[in-house]
Write a protein that holds these residues in place. Structure first.
Motif, PDB file in Angstrom:
ATOM      1  N   PRO A 210      33.232  44.707  42.722  1.00 15.75           N
ATOM      2  CA  PRO A 210      34.083  44.140  41.723  1.00 15.75           C
ATOM      3  C   PRO A 210      35.015  45.438  41.137  1.00 15.75           C
ATOM      4  O   PRO A 210      34.506  46.533  41.365  1.00 15.75           O
ATOM      5  N   ASP A 215      39.698  42.381  41.405  1.00 19.14           N
ATOM      6  CA  ASP A 215      38.444  42.295  42.232  1.00 19.14           C
ATOM      7  C   ASP A 215      38.890  42.293  43.871  1.00 19.14           C
ATOM      8  O   ASP A 215      38.088  41.633  44.535  1.00 19.14           O
ATOM      9  N   THR A 241      35.166  34.766  44.560  1.00 21.57           N
ATOM     10  CA  THR A 241      35.686  33.685  44.047  1.00 21.57           C
ATOM     11  C   THR A 241      37.182  33.064  45.060  1.00 21.57           C
ATOM     12  O   THR A 241      37.677  32.196  44.860  1.00 21.57           O
ATOM     13  N   ASN A 281      38.037  38.164  46.806  1.00 19.32           N
ATOM     14  CA  ASN A 281      38.026  38.582  45.520  1.00 19.32           C
ATOM     15  C   ASN A 281      36.499  38.394  45.109  1.00 19.32           C
ATOM     16  O   ASN A 281      35.862  37.268  45.442  1.00 19.32           O
ATOM     17  N   THR A 283      33.343  38.992  42.092  1.00 20.63           N
ATOM     18  CA  THR A 283      33.060  39.517  40.717  1.00 20.63           C
ATOM     19  C   THR A 283      31.563  40.045  40.533  1.00 20.63           C
ATOM     20  O   THR A 283      31.198  40.693  39.503  1.00 20.63           O
ATOM     21  N   GLU A 284      30.896  40.348  41.869  1.00 18.11           N
ATOM     22  CA  GLU A 284      29.600  41.052  41.915  1.00 18.11           C
ATOM     23  C   GLU A 284      29.644  42.091  43.081  1.00 18.11           C
ATOM     24  O   GLU A 284      30.236  41.739  44.053  1.00 18.11           O
TER      25      GLU A 284
END
Length: 289
Positions: A210, A215, A241, A281, A283-284
């Motif tokens: 991320p 991201d 995502t 993309n 987020t982790e």
């Protein structure tokens, strides 16, 4: 032994066993055909050549493509120039009817490259999916691609390109080392198909990060990947995502498959393929697959 190979602390990595192949077989493109050359094996009576389409980790099975007493072979029926089908080869040395040596798998992989519309930057993406000992540096990749003017490397944390090797006349400036399994942006002001040739490396994993920005990671789908759609790819990456693909003609993201968290499904699905370059993309932080 295993090794991390990457661009820096804040960039995407590929993870695989240290790959330093011994070259006893070579692949090249001669007037549009694949040519294989290999070193003579002591006491070998003949050599069997096997070809696979889109399976870089195949095992030889009868019948062979050809049997020869030479230490070279030209395949006029390869998939060179076909961006949907890639050709991979294994050669076996035969003595008295038995296999005494198997040469490492080699292959060819085709990337379509396009000139951007208008005054665009002509940015395309290619993956270093095969090992070629003549393509170890960015300048060598650029020189191998006709009319290429720059080879650049994306940094996920900075959300920008951190390395760029640029052609100035007969010279390249800003050179840097390339890594197997990594995506590189190449600027090419003409439409062409780039055929990369070399030894098939072990499969790789991708380290996805991320960032403080969008991201956005850029990854090359491993050659043995089994996912076939962007939704499958996204669902297999924890924290993903969106999965997108670059459109070099319009010089912007062409298609994007997005996860709708509130509804629990993906919209905008499209096909993906091994060796393809995709924008992820996430987020982790995760190692995939």
């Amino acid at each position: 032994m295993e090794d991390w190979r990457g661009w820096g602390a804040d960039t995407a990595w590929a993870y695989f066993e240290v790959y330093r192949p011994t070259f006893d077989i070579w692949i090249s493109i001669v007037t549009g055909d694949v040519r294989l050359d290999w070193s003579k094996y002591p006491n070998a009576d003949e050599y069997k050549v096997y070809r696979s389409t889109n399976d870089p980790y195949f095992s030889p099975s009868a019948p062979p493509l050809t049997t020869t007493t030479d230490t070279f072979f030209t395949d006029a029926a390869s998939h060179t120039g076909d961006t949907l089908n890639q050709s991979y080869y294994i050669v076996e040395a035969i003595e008295s009817g038995s296999v005494v040596h198997t040469y490492g798998t080699v292959g060819e992989f085709d990337y379509p490259l396009y000139e951007g519309a208008g005054f665009a930057t002509d940015a395309n993406w290619v993956g270093l999916v095969l090992f070629n000992d003549d393509i170890l540096m960015a300048s060598q990749l650029g020189s191998d691609i006709p009319f290429c003017t720059a080879v650049s490397l994306w940094d996920v944390n900075e959300q920008t390109f951190v390395n760029s090797c640029v052609r100035l006349g007969l010279f390249w400036i800003g050179d840097y080392t390339l890594n197997i399994g990594y995506p590189y942006q190449v600027n090419v002001p003409t439409d062409e198909i780039y055929t990369l040739v070399g030894k098939v490396p072990p499969s790789w994993q991708v380290h996805i990060y991320p960032s403080t920005g969008t991201d956005q990671n850029v990854i090359v789908l491993p050659l043995d990947a089994t996912v076939t759609t962007a939704a499958e790819l996204g669902a297999s990456i924890t924290g993903c995502t969106a999965v997108s693909v670059w459109d070099p003609v319009t010089q912007q993201v062409g298609r994007s498959c997005v996860y709708i968290a509130g509804l629990g499904f993906w919209i905008g699905n499209f096909s993906v393929h091994p060796g393809g370059v995709y924008l992820i993309n996430a987020t982790e932080e995760v190692i995939w697959p």
